[in-house]
Design a protein around this motif. Structure first.
Motif, PDB file in Angstrom:
ATOM      1  N   GLY A 141      55.802  76.548  40.395  1.00 22.10           N
ATOM      2  CA  GLY A 141      55.912  77.242  41.660  1.00 22.10           C
ATOM      3  C   GLY A 141      54.794  78.253  41.795  1.00 22.10           C
ATOM      4  O   GLY A 141      53.855  78.272  40.994  1.00 22.10           O
ATOM      5  N   ALA A 142      54.906  79.078  42.825  1.00 20.32           N
ATOM      6  CA  ALA A 142      53.881  80.094  43.072  1.00 20.32           C
ATOM      7  C   ALA A 142      54.533  81.354  43.602  1.00 20.32           C
ATOM      8  O   ALA A 142      55.490  81.296  44.386  1.00 20.32           O
ATOM      9  N   ASN A 186      49.824  85.472  42.068  1.00 24.16           N
ATOM     10  CA  ASN A 186      48.627  86.076  42.630  1.00 24.16           C
ATOM     11  C   ASN A 186      48.988  87.178  43.610  1.00 24.16           C
ATOM     12  O   ASN A 186      50.150  87.362  43.969  1.00 24.16           O
ATOM     13  N   CYS A 187      47.971  87.881  44.064  1.00 27.72           N
ATOM     14  CA  CYS A 187      48.191  89.041  44.930  1.00 27.72           C
ATOM     15  C   CYS A 187      47.168  89.057  46.064  1.00 27.72           C
ATOM     16  O   CYS A 187      45.965  88.948  45.813  1.00 27.72           O
ATOM     17  N   VAL A 188      47.642  89.181  47.288  1.00 27.37           N
ATOM     18  CA  VAL A 188      46.772  89.451  48.427  1.00 27.37           C
ATOM     19  C   VAL A 188      46.707  90.964  48.601  1.00 27.37           C
ATOM     20  O   VAL A 188      47.732  91.647  48.550  1.00 27.37           O
ATOM     21  N   LEU A 235      45.688  73.877  46.510  1.00 29.69           N
ATOM     22  CA  LEU A 235      44.250  74.151  46.491  1.00 29.69           C
ATOM     23  C   LEU A 235      43.923  75.315  45.559  1.00 29.69           C
ATOM     24  O   LEU A 235      42.789  75.456  45.114  1.00 29.69           O
ATOM     25  N   ALA A 236      44.914  76.132  45.256  1.00 29.03           N
ATOM     26  CA  ALA A 236      44.725  77.273  44.351  1.00 29.03           C
ATOM     27  C   ALA A 236      45.258  76.965  42.959  1.00 29.03           C
ATOM     28  O   ALA A 236      45.690  77.860  42.238  1.00 29.03           O
ATOM     29  N   SER A 237      45.200  75.705  42.558  1.00 31.76           N
ATOM     30  CA  SER A 237      45.805  75.285  41.289  1.00 31.76           C
ATOM     31  C   SER A 237      45.194  75.964  40.062  1.00 31.76           C
ATOM     32  O   SER A 237      45.839  76.037  39.014  1.00 31.76           O
ATOM     33  N   TYR A 238      43.951  76.464  40.182  1.00 39.31           N
ATOM     34  CA  TYR A 238      43.325  77.158  39.054  1.00 39.31           C
ATOM     35  C   TYR A 238      43.152  78.653  39.349  1.00 39.31           C
ATOM     36  O   TYR A 238      42.352  79.330  38.725  1.00 39.31           O
ATOM     37  N   THR A 239      43.916  79.144  40.302  1.00 38.52           N
ATOM     38  CA  THR A 239      43.853  80.558  40.666  1.00 38.52           C
ATOM     39  C   THR A 239      45.173  81.216  40.306  1.00 38.52           C
ATOM     40  O   THR A 239      46.208  80.911  40.898  1.00 38.52           O
ATOM     41  N   THR A 240      45.153  82.091  39.328  1.00 37.89           N
ATOM     42  CA  THR A 240      46.357  82.836  38.963  1.00 37.89           C
ATOM     43  C   THR A 240      45.959  84.168  38.347  1.00 37.89           C
ATOM     44  O   THR A 240      44.876  84.299  37.749  1.00 37.89           O
ATOM     45  N   GLY A 241      46.793  85.182  38.558  1.00 38.49           N
ATOM     46  CA  GLY A 241      46.479  86.526  38.104  1.00 38.49           C
ATOM     47  C   GLY A 241      45.385  87.182  38.916  1.00 38.49           C
ATOM     48  O   GLY A 241      44.785  88.168  38.486  1.00 38.49           O
TER      49      GLY A 241
END
Length: 252
Positions: A141-142, A186-188, A235-241
Motif C-alpha cells: 500500500g501507500a 511519503n510526504c507532500v 508510478l512512484a514504485s521506487y519513491t519512499t521516505g
C-alpha cells in the motif's frame, strides 16, 4: 509491463480532512479515477455533503466518516472500522491539519499546543502506524502525509505547527523503513494554497508577499492533487521516505 497512467480503479483510498480544501480536491481526483474513497473529518455532516457532491460528479463511491484525528482512541477505532468497511485500504492520505493563531509565543496555552500536536502529528502517526501495519500484512500500500513548508522554514507565527509538521516529516522517513518495501510512505510539503482559510487573510499583504514566490501567486487547491496522485500510484514504485515540496517556488 508498466502502465504510465493514473488508474485507481477499485483502489481503496482514505483521506482525512477530506470534506473541504485540499482534501476535498484529492477526494474528487481519486474518485474520478475509479477509486473507492473514504473521507473523514470532525463534522460528519460536512463529510456527507462533500461525499454527495463528489458522487454526483463522478458516480463513484465516497464514504463519509466522523473522526477527530487528535483523539488517539478515535483513530484506533476508525482504522479498524474503515478497513473492515472497505475490505482493506490501499492508500492513506493524512491530510487533516490546522495552525491556530496566537498573540505571543509565551502566551501559547498548553491546550492549544497539545491540540496542534495532536491534530498534525499524533493522530497522523496513529493512523499511519495502524493502517501501515495492516497494509504490510495484506501485501502492500501507500501512505501520503501532508506536511507544510512551515516544517522546513519555521517562523514565530507557526511554532507548534512547524514543530508538529517537522515531526510528521521524521515520522514519514521512519515509517518508510518500518513498513518497506511493500508499503511506501511519503510526504507532500505544500506551500501557501488558497483554500477557504485564505478568505480571512489581508489580500493586499499576501499579494505583496507572493511576489517573492517563483510562481508569483498562491496555489489553487487542485494544484496539490498531482503530487498526491503520483505518490499514491504505481508510478512512484521506487519513491519512499521522500518529501515532495509543492510551494510555487516560495522556499527556493
Amino acid at each position: 509491463m508498466s502502465t504510465w497512467t493514473f488508474d485507481f480503479t477499485d483502489r481503496k483510498i482514505v483521506i482525512t480532512g477530506g470534506s473541504r480544501g485540499l482534501g476535498f480536491q484529492m477526494a474528487r481526483a481519486f474518485s474520478s479515477l475509479g477509486a473507492d474513497v473514504a473521507i473523514a473529518s470532525r463534522r460528519l455532516a460536512a463529510c456527507e455533503d462533500a461525499a454527495a457532491v463528489i458522487t454526483a460528479e463522478t458516480g463513484g463511491t465516497v464514504r463519509p466518516y466522523a473522526l477527530h484525528v487528535a483523539d488517539w482512541e478515535q483513530c484506533t477505532r476508525f482504522a479498524q472500522t474503515v478497513w473492515d468497511d472497505m475490505g482493506g485500504v490501499d492508500v492513506l492520505v493524512n491530510n487533516a491539519g490546522s495552525s491556530p493563531l496566537y498573540d505571543s509565543i509565551s502566551g501559547i496555552s498548553e491546550e492549544l499546543y497539545d491540540k496542534v500536536i495532536g491534530l498534525n502529528l499524533k493522530g497522523p502517526f496513529r493512523l499511519a502506524a495502524l493502517l501501515g501495519e495492516k497494509m504490510a500484512e495484506a501485501g502492500g500500500g501507500a501512505i501520503v502525509n501532508i506536511s507544510s513548508i512551515a516544517s522546513l522554514h519555521p517562523r514565530p507565527a507557526t511554532v507548534p505547527y512547524s514543530a508538529a509538521k517537522a515531526g510528521l516529516n521524521a515520522t514519514t522517513t521512519a515509517l518508510a523503513h518500518a513498513y518497506g518495501p511493500s508499503v511506501r510512505v511519503n510526504c507532500v510539503v505544500p506551500g501557501t494554497f488558497l483554500t477557504d482559510v485564505s478568505h480571512h487573510w489581508d489580500e493586499e499583504a499576501f499579494t505583496e508577499r507572493a511576489q517573492t514566490f517563483a510562481a508569483k501567486r498562491g496555489g489553487e487547491p487542485e494544484e496539490v492533487v498531482g503530487a498526491v496522485l503520483y505518490l499514491a500510484s504505481s508510478l512512484a514504485s521506487y519513491t519512499t521516505g521522500a518529501l515532495l515540496t509543492v510551494d510555487g517556488g516560495a522556499s527556493s
